[in-house]
Design an enzyme around this catalytic site. Structure first.
Site, PDB file in Angstrom:
ATOM      1  N   TRP A 187       0.857  -1.185   0.000  1.00 46.91           N
ATOM      2  CA  TRP A 187       0.000   0.000   0.000  1.00 46.91           C
ATOM      3  C   TRP A 187       0.896   1.239   0.000  1.00 46.91           C
ATOM      4  O   TRP A 187       1.769   1.370   0.866  1.00 46.91           O
ATOM      5  CB  TRP A 187      -0.882  -0.036   1.245  1.00 46.91           C
ATOM      6  CG  TRP A 187      -1.830   1.100   1.417  1.00 46.91           C
ATOM      7  CD1 TRP A 187      -2.630   1.662   0.471  1.00 46.91           C
ATOM      8  CD2 TRP A 187      -2.097   1.805   2.641  1.00 46.91           C
ATOM      9  NE1 TRP A 187      -3.383   2.673   1.023  1.00 46.91           N
ATOM     10  CE2 TRP A 187      -3.077   2.788   2.350  1.00 46.91           C
ATOM     11  CE3 TRP A 187      -1.619   1.704   3.936  1.00 46.91           C
ATOM     12  CZ2 TRP A 187      -3.572   3.662   3.315  1.00 46.91           C
ATOM     13  CZ3 TRP A 187      -2.108   2.556   4.910  1.00 46.91           C
ATOM     14  CH2 TRP A 187      -3.076   3.529   4.589  1.00 46.91           C
TER      15      TRP A 187
ATOM     16  N   ALA B 221      -6.466  -4.827   7.267  1.00 44.57           N
ATOM     17  CA  ALA B 221      -7.433  -3.820   6.845  1.00 44.57           C
ATOM     18  C   ALA B 221      -8.702  -4.422   6.258  1.00 44.57           C
ATOM     19  O   ALA B 221      -9.703  -3.717   6.108  1.00 44.57           O
ATOM     20  CB  ALA B 221      -6.795  -2.884   5.817  1.00 44.57           C
TER      21      ALA B 221
END
Length: 393
Positions: free
Chosen positions: A126, A209
């Protein structure tokens, strides 16, 4: 003073969003922004969230500060959801401003504990992981993760690289639904990762997440639970944005598993200190929504059912897209899309091919060819499949 500020690089995904908004073509498709959307293109408020908010509104009598670490009910409920059996004698935890805040506080905690820490992070990862570490001035090295030929995990290379992490270093791992690739480790591979970390003394920081978006709530937490059982120290940054759909409430948690009671108490004090130095008391509304749902049997069951519908919908889109591409290409080279999990897959396309998708077909995705499966619906999947073939991917 302010005239001496240096211009900051614009966020590429935010730039893509603005470019998409400005595109006047009919039938444009946004596969760039990383949020879940239903078939109508809406990020809905989940049923259980609406009910929980109503209950909170009716019962809440104060907006006074919560504790520095957040309300215990939220932290305990999240620990149970993530870890299953909660090792309370080892667990320190902290309510944070979203999963991003949990990652930042985890890195701050690691630096407090070891000022010479180096963070080992997957290539790719990410982008905000790298951005945060660069801003903090934290040394980091990338470990090989994604095989662009197979669109799977380059596991032998990954093992070789993470074995170089030293005692007290941090190895940043995606607990499930790897962002941006969608390629995940198998249960057997996670066992090997645990053995490497046991030997080296490096500490895993698990970014969780997307729990519930891959193979199910418990299955998606299996790797985290394995490491929590096998290793003396583990950091876990979990987000409530996706699985509860409360993106704008900025609700997350950082959990620190320590070796013993004494280290747990030191960790808990340090976590509260970090909150005090950054935003003081954490936000409570989203955390209270989550704890209301997780501690009520009926609400929890309804939430879990809706989350399963979300997960299965994304799996169906993956299967449909892989099937369409198999028919159009006459090969199985896109079957990896059905094997990937979570919202994202990386196609392995070149920046030029990604640009061609945007120019020729009004299909927007991140330049590294990460596409958001949840940006599709049954009608747009054939459009994307044809555009992928026409772009020569």
């Amino acid at each position: 003073m302010l005239t001496d500020l240096k211009p900051q690089a614009a966020d590429k995904i935010l730039m893509l969003i603005e470019e998409y908004k400005a595109d006047t073509r009919q039938g444009k498709i946004d596969l760039g922004v990383g949020v879940y959307r239903n078939p109508e293109g809406v990020t809905p408020v989940m049923r259980a969230v609406k009910t929980a908010e109503q209950r909170i509104w009716e019962a809440q009598t104060t907006k006074a500060y919560t504790g520095l670490a957040g309300e215990p009910e939220f932290r305990n409920a999240m620990a149970q959801m993530v870890l299953g059996e909660v090792p309370s004698d080892r667990l320190a935890s902290l309510a944070t401003v979203g999963g991003t805040g949990a990652v930042r506080q985890a890195l701050e905690l690691a630096r407090l504990a070891n000022p010479g820490v180096t963070v080992h992070v997957s290539d790719p990862t990410w982008p905000n992981h790298l951005s945060i570490m660069k801003f903090m001035g934290l040394p980091f090295v990338e470990y090989r993760y994604f095989d662009n030929d197979s669109r799977g995990v380059a596991f032998e290379a990954m093992k070789e690289d993470i074995a170089r992490a030293g005692k007290g270093d941090v190895v940043l791992l995606h607990g499930c639904c790897h962002n941006p690739t969608g390629a995940n480790l198998t249960a057997e591979q996670w066992e090997e990762v645990a053995a490497i970390l046991e030997k080296s003394g490096a500490v895993p920081l698990i970014d969780l997440a997307y729990q519930g978006f891959g193979d199910g709530l418990d299955a998606d937490a299996a790797a985290t639970r394995l490491l929590a059982t096998r290793l003396p120290e583990v950091l876990i940054a979990a987000s409530c944005s996706k699985n509860f759909g409360i993106y704008r409430e900025r609700t997350g948690i950082l959990m620190a598993l320590a070796e013993n009671n004494s280290a747990r108490d030191l960790s808990q004090g340090s976590l509260a200190f970090l909150n005090r130095q950054t935003y003081s008391f954490p936000p409570d509304h989203g955390a209270r929504i989550v704890s209301t749902i997780l501690t009520d049997e009926g609400l929890r069951a309804d939430w879990a059912s809706e989350l399963e519908d979300v997960r299965n919908g994304m799996l169906a889109l993956r299967e449909q897209l892989a099937s369409e591409l198999r028919d159009l290409s006459g090969s199985d080279r896109f079957d990896f899309i059905a094997r990937h999990r979570g919202m994202f897959s990386r196609l392995g396309a070149t920046p030029e091919q990604v640009s061609k998708l945007k120019t020729d077909a009004a299909i927007y995705m991140v330049g590294d060819s990460r596409l958001n499966i949840a940006g599709l619906n049954r009608d747009t999947v054939p459009v994307l499949a044809r555009a992928i073939i026409d772009a020569g991917i």
